[in-house]
Scaffold this active site. Structure first.
Site, PDB file in Angstrom:
ATOM      1  CG  ASP A   1      -2.082  -0.855   1.142  1.00 25.60           C
ATOM      2  OD1 ASP A   1      -2.325  -1.367   0.043  1.00 25.60           O
ATOM      3  OD2 ASP A   1      -2.790  -1.012   2.153  1.00 25.60           O
TER       4      ASP A   1
ATOM      5  CE  LYS B   1      -7.122   0.374  -0.591  1.00 21.07           C
ATOM      6  NZ  LYS B   1      -8.054  -0.528   0.069  1.00 21.07           N
TER       7      LYS B   1
ATOM      8  CG  MET C   1      -8.289   7.496   7.163  1.00 19.68           C
ATOM      9  SD  MET C   1      -9.151   6.071   6.469  1.00 19.68           S
ATOM     10  CE  MET C   1      -9.483   5.105   7.934  1.00 19.68           C
TER      11      MET C   1
HETATM   12  N1  SAH Z   1      -3.888   0.297   9.240  1.00 21.63           N
HETATM   13  C1  SAH Z   1      -3.341   1.608   9.571  1.00 21.63           C
HETATM   14  C2  SAH Z   1      -4.362   2.710   9.349  1.00 21.63           C
HETATM   15  C3  SAH Z   1      -4.774   2.904   7.919  1.00 21.63           C
HETATM   16  S1  SAH Z   1      -5.921   4.222   7.719  1.00 21.63           S
HETATM   17  C4  SAH Z   1      -2.816   1.593  10.995  1.00 21.63           C
HETATM   18  O1  SAH Z   1      -3.050   0.629  11.730  1.00 21.63           O
HETATM   19  O2  SAH Z   1      -2.148   2.549  11.375  1.00 21.63           O
HETATM   20  C5  SAH Z   1      -4.848   5.563   7.296  1.00 21.63           C
HETATM   21  C6  SAH Z   1      -4.839   6.574   8.412  1.00 21.63           C
HETATM   22  O3  SAH Z   1      -3.962   6.154   9.444  1.00 21.63           O
HETATM   23  C7  SAH Z   1      -4.320   7.935   8.003  1.00 21.63           C
HETATM   24  O4  SAH Z   1      -5.330   8.725   7.394  1.00 21.63           O
HETATM   25  C8  SAH Z   1      -3.927   8.510   9.352  1.00 21.63           C
HETATM   26  O5  SAH Z   1      -5.047   8.970  10.078  1.00 21.63           O
HETATM   27  C9  SAH Z   1      -3.386   7.278  10.068  1.00 21.63           C
HETATM   28  N2  SAH Z   1      -1.925   7.170   9.943  1.00 21.63           N
HETATM   29  C10 SAH Z   1      -1.231   6.218   9.312  1.00 21.63           C
HETATM   30  N3  SAH Z   1       0.092   6.421   9.438  1.00 21.63           N
HETATM   31  C11 SAH Z   1       0.231   7.547  10.177  1.00 21.63           C
HETATM   32  C12 SAH Z   1       1.341   8.274  10.677  1.00 21.63           C
HETATM   33  N4  SAH Z   1       2.588   7.902  10.423  1.00 21.63           N
HETATM   34  N5  SAH Z   1       1.109   9.395  11.408  1.00 21.63           N
HETATM   35  C13 SAH Z   1      -0.150   9.800  11.684  1.00 21.63           C
HETATM   36  N6  SAH Z   1      -1.235   9.135  11.247  1.00 21.63           N
HETATM   37  C14 SAH Z   1      -1.063   8.025  10.507  1.00 21.63           C
END
Ligand code: SAH
Length: 261
Positions: free
Chosen positions: A47, A69, A182
């Protein structure tokens, strides 16, 4: 009991999908198990949020398939991703399906596994550090703290058009840390709803942008200010609501070097 070698031969013939959580950004937060599986993979399906350091761990001969995505802009539809996983595994390959953070937290990992199960494809799951755990750790914001919060909730602010609306009244209990994934675009709505359902307008909150990376930034303020704070932040960002966020100023330990990519 077949030998480990025979077992791994058997897996190879049948194919296997390893669903691996890559962690939130800092490549060193990958698990040891995830690291080993990426090195062994024949195919890596990944991803947008997976770092290039982690992708570089794959074998030179591995097939790398990007299915990233972005919000409101789907490069590869979910059923196409599911099909790629099934097809590659049925060719007898070891497929590593790599996702940012943890695959079971707003990662649609469950849906992908359901398709694999329905097609009789063998799979395993390797958890990853989810953004809520990683980004808050690097920002010095404990998700729970005896003086501040006795519970924590992870919420997706990206609700499907036909999906259920967030149950705001259940969220606004005191002593509850809220973590919105998100949420940047939705922050005016989040701010309005939290206040409307009873949270004090001066409840502290933070936005953690690109958490755990060398570009991490932390913005702090109140929920009344959230929409303004969000205008300065870019994706990926987490919104954290609750008095634990005030500890950032005391416990901030991580100094990103923003010149580093
Ligand atoms: N599966 C992922 C989440 C995917 S949804 C997890 O467990 O972290 C994607 C969202 O995750 C982004 O819109 C943001 O809100 C958050 N996110 C992912 N990586 C991030 C990071 N390094 N810093 C802050 N928010 C993050």
């Amino acid at each position: 009991m077949p030998s480990i070698q025979a077992q791994s031969e058997q897996k190879k013939q049948n194919g296997l999908v390893s669903l691996v959580g890559a962690g939130p950004g800092d490549a060193d937060l990958l698990t040891v198990k995830g690291h080993r599986l990426i090195q062994q993979a024949d195919v890596v399906v990944y991803d947008r949020l997976v770092s290039k350091e982690i992708l570089a761990l794959a074998n030179d001969s591995a097939e790398m398939i990007y299915v990233g995505k972005k919000l409101d802009f789907h490069f590869v539809p979910q059923d196409r991703i599911n099909q790629i996983l099934v097809d590659k595994a049925q060719e007898g390959k070891h497929v590593v399906r790599l996702k940012g953070g943890d695959s079971f937290i707003f990662g649609r990992g469950g849906e992908e596994l359901e398709t694999l199960a329905e097609n009789g494809v063998q799979f395993e799951v390797v958890p990853g550090i989810t953004a809520a755990a990683g980004a808050t750790s690097y920002a010095g914001i404990p998700l729970t703290h005896r003086d501040h919060a006795q519970s924590v909730q992870f919420i997706t602010a990206h609700v499907q058009k036909d999906g259920a609306e967030i149950e705001w009244d259940a969220l606004v209990r005191s002593n509850n840390t809220l973590v919105f994934y998100m949420g940047l675009k939705q922050s005016p709505h989040i701010s309005t709803q939290l206040i409307k359902y009873g949270l004090a307008a001066d409840t502290p909150c933070a936005i953690i942008e690109r958490g755990t990376t060398q570009k991490q930034k932390v913005f702090t303020g109140t929920i009344a200010e959230l929409a303004n704070m969000a205008e300065k932040a870019i994706s990926p960002s987490l919104i954290v609501v609750g008095s634990v966020t005030t500890l950032h100023h005391k416990l901030d330990w991580f100094t990103p070097n923003s010149n580093d990519e």
